[in-house]
Scaffold this motif. Structure first.
Motif, mmCIF file in Angstrom:
data_model
loop_
_atom_site.group_PDB
_atom_site.id
_atom_site.type_symbol
_atom_site.label_atom_id
_atom_site.label_comp_id
_atom_site.label_asym_id
_atom_site.label_seq_id
_atom_site.Cartn_x
_atom_site.Cartn_y
_atom_site.Cartn_z
ATOM 1 N N THR A 54 -34.749 42.294 -169.687
ATOM 2 C CA THR A 54 -33.930 41.145 -169.317
ATOM 3 C C THR A 54 -34.791 40.161 -168.529
ATOM 4 O O THR A 54 -35.582 40.559 -167.677
ATOM 5 C CB THR A 54 -32.718 41.555 -168.463
ATOM 6 O OG1 THR A 54 -33.170 42.280 -167.315
ATOM 7 C CG2 THR A 54 -31.750 42.399 -169.277
ATOM 8 N N ALA A 55 -34.638 38.873 -168.851
ATOM 9 C CA ALA A 55 -35.346 37.804 -168.155
ATOM 10 C C ALA A 55 -34.325 36.811 -167.609
ATOM 11 O O ALA A 55 -33.254 36.625 -168.195
ATOM 12 C CB ALA A 55 -36.330 37.103 -169.086
ATOM 13 N N ILE A 56 -34.665 36.184 -166.490
ATOM 14 C CA ILE A 56 -33.753 35.266 -165.819
ATOM 15 C C ILE A 56 -34.360 33.872 -165.832
ATOM 16 O O ILE A 56 -35.484 33.670 -165.357
ATOM 17 C CB ILE A 56 -33.453 35.709 -164.371
ATOM 18 C CG1 ILE A 56 -32.773 37.076 -164.354
ATOM 19 C CG2 ILE A 56 -32.593 34.690 -163.662
ATOM 20 C CD1 ILE A 56 -33.722 38.244 -164.274
ATOM 21 N N ILE A 57 -33.610 32.914 -166.378
ATOM 22 C CA ILE A 57 -34.000 31.503 -166.337
ATOM 23 C C ILE A 57 -33.350 30.917 -165.083
ATOM 24 O O ILE A 57 -32.201 30.468 -165.106
ATOM 25 C CB ILE A 57 -33.559 30.764 -167.604
ATOM 26 C CG1 ILE A 57 -34.161 31.429 -168.840
ATOM 27 C CG2 ILE A 57 -33.972 29.306 -167.550
ATOM 28 C CD1 ILE A 57 -33.716 30.806 -170.149
ATOM 29 N N LEU A 58 -34.080 30.936 -163.986
ATOM 30 C CA LEU A 58 -33.558 30.459 -162.706
ATOM 31 C C LEU A 58 -33.726 28.947 -162.635
ATOM 32 O O LEU A 58 -34.850 28.429 -162.697
ATOM 33 C CB LEU A 58 -34.282 31.137 -161.546
ATOM 34 C CG LEU A 58 -33.686 30.929 -160.156
ATOM 35 C CD1 LEU A 58 -32.240 31.411 -160.103
ATOM 36 C CD2 LEU A 58 -34.513 31.657 -159.105
ATOM 37 N N ASN A 59 -32.620 28.240 -162.504
ATOM 38 C CA ASN A 59 -32.594 26.790 -162.622
ATOM 39 C C ASN A 59 -32.215 26.141 -161.295
ATOM 40 O O ASN A 59 -31.310 26.619 -160.609
ATOM 41 C CB ASN A 59 -31.577 26.389 -163.702
ATOM 42 C CG ASN A 59 -31.417 24.878 -163.801
ATOM 43 O OD1 ASN A 59 -32.350 24.134 -163.557
ATOM 44 N ND2 ASN A 59 -30.232 24.424 -164.148
#
Length: 294
Positions: A54-59
């Motif tokens: 799992t990867a997180i696109i932190l915006n």
């Protein structure tokens, strides 16, 4: 009498009743060649299990509105002039006492708004008797002119990629710098999924493990926004598990990232165009459609 006749007829012709014979297995003839010995034995192909990540696109969302284009500025100015030309006059006598300082202040402010919308007055002679109260109020209000704050932050002039105040008009995304196969790689925070673990639970756990707990974040949904299949290196064995990365969208509300220095060498808050310059082609093609263009 009837039963005796039936039994006697069966004794005379036993094939009359049981004329249908049972099916038997067909025996191969000598002329038909046997192909069972000629066919080679084939083993079922091993299906490699996939390794889930799992990867997180932190915006970081935009802090200010975008600078309008010249066409947008002209359109908004035209709409403002139409609005001022058609609106009903403000009843000053109802809200202000005649000759009061508040009435004078409102009149001066209204004249400023009028000049801003339509320009300086044209063809109107100035009053011969100057209004001393208006002049004094004008002098007192010179230092009260509203000025907009600069739209360029100090982080932009210093090119500070770790500051959350840079590029206030754009969406920023967190990228971490690590080493894979002896090379420096920029990628989103990601980690493996444990056995019998939900994907969204793994995303929460990996976000805290990769970025630290010194920030307030919010993961948008339990469903991933995209999936990526990284390309395996050519030197790996055939029985290596295929990696599958599920991406989750998250927002940072406060705080700052503190990644583990043993695993990551650096971090940066980048726009979509800057991410394309730092990531490899395969990774960029897999994630570019998950990012905002602005």
């Amino acid at each position: 009498m009837f039963s005796r006749s039936v039994l006697s007829s069966c004794r005379r012709s036993p094939r009359a009743v049981f004329s249908r014979s049972f099916a038997t297995e067909v025996q191969p003839t000598e002329s038909a060649p046997s192909t069972s010995s000629a066919a080679p034995l084939t083993h079922p192909k091993k299906i490699s299990r996939q390794s889930l990540h799992t990867a997180i696109i932190l915006n970081r969302s935009p802090l200010i509105t975008r600078t309008p284009t010249p066409f947008e500025k002209a359109f908004y100015s035209y709409q403002a002039r139409i609005h001022r030309a058609l609106h009903n006059p403000f009843p000053t006598e109802f809200y202000f006492k005649q000759g009061s300082p508040l009435e004078t202040r409102f009149t001066i402010e209204e004249q400023r708004r009028e000049r801003k919308a339509f320009g300086a007055p044209f063809g109107i002679e100035a009053s011969e008797e100057p209004n001393e109260a208006a002049e004094l109020m004008e002098i007192a209000m010179r230092d009260e002119v509203d000025e907009s704050m600069p739209r360029v932050h100090d982080a932009d002039t210093k090119n500070d990629l770790k500051s959350l105040n840079r590029r206030g008009q754009r969406n920023l995304y967190l990228l971490l710098k690590t080493q894979e196969d002896g090379k420096d790689v920029w990628r989103f925070p990601q980690g493996s999924v444990e056995k019998d673990e939900f994907l969204h639970v793994a995303a929460h756990r990996r976000l805290d493990a990769e970025c630290g707990r010194h920030m307030d974040t919010w993961i948008v949904s339990r469903n991933p926004v995209g999936v990526h299949h990284p390309v395996k290196p050519a030197v790996t064995a055939e029985d290596t598990k295929d990696d599958v990365v599920f991406f989750y969208k998250a927002h940072i509300l406060a705080g700052q990232v503190r990644p583990d220095p043993k695993r990551y060498q650096d971090f940066a808050w980048l726009t979509k165009g800057e991410i394309g310059q730092r990531t490899d082609e395969n990774y960029w093609l897999g994630v570019k459609d998950m990012l905002s263009d602005f």
